[in-house]
Design a protein around this motif. Structure first.
Motif, PDB file in Angstrom:
ATOM      1  N   GLY A 278      10.548  12.822  18.608  1.00 59.48           N
ATOM      2  CA  GLY A 278      10.138  13.836  17.641  1.00 59.48           C
ATOM      3  C   GLY A 278       8.804  14.448  18.014  1.00 59.48           C
ATOM      4  N   TYR A 279       7.902  13.616  18.536  1.00 59.63           N
ATOM      5  CA  TYR A 279       6.594  14.091  19.005  1.00 59.63           C
ATOM      6  C   TYR A 279       6.769  15.061  20.175  1.00 59.63           C
ATOM      7  CZ  TYR A 279       1.847  13.646  21.065  1.00 59.63           C
ATOM      8  OH  TYR A 279       0.602  13.878  21.593  1.00 59.63           O
ATOM      9  N   ILE A 280       7.694  14.766  21.073  1.00 63.41           N
ATOM     10  CA  ILE A 280       7.984  15.657  22.195  1.00 63.41           C
ATOM     11  C   ILE A 280       8.491  17.007  21.693  1.00 63.41           C
ATOM     12  CG2 ILE A 280       9.578  16.044  24.128  1.00 63.41           C
ATOM     13  CD1 ILE A 280       9.353  13.029  24.720  1.00 63.41           C
ATOM     14  N   GLU A 281       9.411  16.980  20.720  1.00 64.78           N
ATOM     15  CA  GLU A 281       9.948  18.238  20.198  1.00 64.78           C
ATOM     16  C   GLU A 281       8.862  19.054  19.513  1.00 64.78           C
ATOM     17  OE1 GLU A 281      12.966  19.457  20.831  1.00 64.78           O
ATOM     18  OE2 GLU A 281      13.179  17.677  22.107  1.00 64.78           O
ATOM     19  N   LYS A 282       7.932  18.373  18.845  1.00 62.27           N
ATOM     20  CA  LYS A 282       6.813  19.068  18.196  1.00 62.27           C
ATOM     21  C   LYS A 282       5.953  19.768  19.253  1.00 62.27           C
ATOM     22  CE  LYS A 282       4.650  17.088  14.800  1.00 62.27           C
ATOM     23  NZ  LYS A 282       3.769  16.169  14.031  1.00 62.27           N
ATOM     24  N   ILE A 283       5.732  19.096  20.376  1.00 63.13           N
ATOM     25  CA  ILE A 283       4.932  19.701  21.438  1.00 63.13           C
ATOM     26  C   ILE A 283       5.645  20.909  22.032  1.00 63.13           C
ATOM     27  CG2 ILE A 283       4.108  19.314  23.807  1.00 63.13           C
ATOM     28  CD1 ILE A 283       3.271  16.529  22.913  1.00 63.13           C
ATOM     29  N   LEU A 284       6.944  20.816  22.236  1.00 58.36           N
ATOM     30  CA  LEU A 284       7.694  21.964  22.743  1.00 58.36           C
ATOM     31  C   LEU A 284       7.559  23.156  21.800  1.00 58.36           C
ATOM     32  CD1 LEU A 284      10.915  20.152  24.003  1.00 58.36           C
ATOM     33  CD2 LEU A 284       9.222  21.313  25.432  1.00 58.36           C
ATOM     34  N   ARG A 285       7.587  22.903  20.480  1.00 57.19           N
ATOM     35  CA  ARG A 285       7.411  23.991  19.518  1.00 57.19           C
ATOM     36  C   ARG A 285       5.997  24.557  19.598  1.00 57.19           C
ATOM     37  NH1 ARG A 285      10.507  20.406  16.340  1.00 57.19           N
ATOM     38  NH2 ARG A 285       8.662  19.668  15.216  1.00 57.19           N
ATOM     39  N   ARG A 286       5.016  23.692  19.855  1.00 53.33           N
ATOM     40  CA  ARG A 286       3.643  24.177  20.012  1.00 53.33           C
ATOM     41  C   ARG A 286       3.533  25.093  21.230  1.00 53.33           C
ATOM     42  NH1 ARG A 286       0.169  18.874  20.280  1.00 53.33           N
ATOM     43  NH2 ARG A 286      -1.540  20.372  20.533  1.00 53.33           N
ATOM     44  N   PHE A 287       4.193  24.722  22.317  1.00 48.41           N
ATOM     45  CA  PHE A 287       4.166  25.559  23.516  1.00 48.41           C
ATOM     46  C   PHE A 287       4.794  26.930  23.258  1.00 48.41           C
ATOM     47  CE2 PHE A 287       4.339  21.644  26.573  1.00 48.41           C
ATOM     48  CZ  PHE A 287       3.023  21.360  26.265  1.00 48.41           C
TER      49      PHE A 287
END
Length: 451
Positions: A278-287
């Motif tokens: 979930g943390y990875i997906e949050k980072i992808l959304r930040r990018f």
């Protein structure tokens, strides 16, 4: 003015985008008046004159905050020594290489604090993109001090290490030099064990007893993904990180690399696997945030540092090797970093020069400090494969089939058979054609796309 004097004082070394947009803003929001210390002859006078600045926060929505009261001074000013004597907290956001330059001024400020008889606790937090930055700063500060001052530090001054995470890209040029844009997400995690006296109450500061886990989580995830998005984005011709990460070919590798490094974190520190995904997906959304306009050339700069043994690409790769985990996407990211070019970045230029005068087999261990032969070969193979994709993009889109040197060595007989049957074969090295196998008979039906 009287109210300002009654407020607690914080000293922030570094008045750049991160200093103003992240740390300074958090301190101000927690009731501190903030003194920024910098060498900028444009920013410091403006802080002194205006006493405030605007932070633009962008996420799904956009909003603005006014940060006040603030001021500024230069490192050589007497005002700085008086401020360190008075302050409750000192923070830095200057870049790891600059810590050695500000340490003498902090040391002088601590001496001044002793001379003025101030015995209250002072905490100094280096908010830098490096592991144990505050501990390093403490070593630098103490290196020139007498034993009595070191004793004072031991009893009254804390140097808690921290991990910071907020994307603060450069702003486009405007009439307001102090204005800064930041993403909505922010994370400032601090080791509670490093504080002296009572821990300051700062909104947005999270305390932990296991800082190393969070430092590596950021390094292995945000920093790894950000760098690979920049390096692959540059190869694919994208200008910004949000454009790069919306390219499915880039996104797949970036997510895969973060998942590979994530398995190391799960094994090493016991992170919950589903929560980390979930943390990875949050980072992808930040990018993906289009407001940030984060240039791939800016994010990718200093590739030699980022290819270092303990940095964001090689350290997670070493973890996958340690535990025997897959690492193909990390290898692709490392190969893309080796292809990074930026004429305005000295490290990128130095990397280009190394690759021009030396064989790739010599450059990889020199840049990464890796020694394991299998690992070095894996990076070399990824570099050759990356070169084939680069070749497709830049040189020979019209040719029928392109293979790397490794593939040519491994499947030479098959490639000869294909050429005999009418297929044109191009063997590539470092993004350029080196061998061409021309069909001996015209093919009955010319293929029009690459495979």
């Amino acid at each position: 003015m009287q109210k300002e004097k009654e407020m607690k004082l914080a000293v922030q070394f570094g008045a750049g985008n991160i200093g103003r947009g992240f740390i300074g803003a958090l301190l101000s929001g927690s009731g501190y008046r903030v003194l920024f210390v910098d060498i900028s002859d444009s920013i410091i006078p403006e802080l002194q004159k205006r006493g405030e600045y605007t932070v633009e926060i962008v996420g799904e929505t956009r909003r603005e905050e006014t940060i006040t009261p603030v001021s500024g001074c230069y490192p050589g000013d007497q005002l700085l020594l008086d401020a360190i004597a008075e302050a409750e907290i000192v923070t830095t956001a200057v870049g790891p290489a600059v810590l050695e330059h500000i340490a003498p001024r902090i040391a002088a400020g601590l001496k001044h604090r002793i001379q003025k008889g101030v015995s209250g606790a002072l905490n100094i937090i280096a908010c830098e993109n490096m592991i144990n930055a505050s501990s390093k700063l403490k070593e630098l500060v103490e290196s020139s001090l007498d034993e009595d001052v070191k004793s004072f530090i031991k009893n009254h001054v804390g140097f808690p290490d921290s991990a910071v995470d907020r994307i603060v890209p450069p702003m486009e040029k405007s009439g307001d030099i102090l204005r800064v844009r930041v993403e909505e997400f922010s994370e400032w995690i601090v080791d509670r064990r490093g504080f002296a006296g009572s821990i300051p109450q700062i909104e947005g500061m999270q305390l932990t007893d296991t800082l190393t886990a969070f430092v590596e989580r950021k390094l292995f995830t945000l920093n790894t993904g950000h760098a690979i998005a920049a390096y692959l984005g540059s190869l694919y011709g994208h200008r910004t990180i949000d454009q790069s990460i919306r390219d499915e070919q880039v996104r797949q590798v970036v997510r895969g690399a973060m998942e590979e490094s994530g398995e190391v974190l799960v094994r090493r520190y016991g992170f919950d696997r589903d929560r980390h995904r979930g943390y990875i997906e949050k980072i992808l959304r930040r990018f993906e945030n289009p407001w940030l306009k984060d240039d791939v050339q800016r994010v990718g700069r200093q590739p030699l540092r980022k290819l270092g043994f303990d940095d964001r690409l090689i350290k997670p790769l070493r973890g996958t090797i340690e535990y025997g985990f897959p690492n193909q996407n990390l290898l692709i990211g490392i190969a893309a970093a080796l292809y990074f070019r930026n004429e305005d970045d000295p490290q990128a230029e130095r990397l280009r020069e190394l690759l021009e005068i030396s064989d790739i087999r010599e450059v990889i261990p020199r840049v990464t400090s890796l020694k394991d032969a299998d690992v070095l070969t894996a990076i070399e193979n990824a570099y050759e494969d990356r070169g084939v994709e680069d070749l497709v993009r830049n040189y020979v889109r019209q040719w029928i089939r392109i293979v790397s040197m490794k593939e040519a060595r491994d499947n030479f007989a098959q490639l000869v058979d294909e050429a005999m049957a009418g297929r044109e074969i191009i063997v590539a090295s470092r993004g350029k054609p080196v061998v061409r196998l021309t069909p001996v008979t015209p093919p009955t039906k010319r293929e029009s796309s690459l495979h």
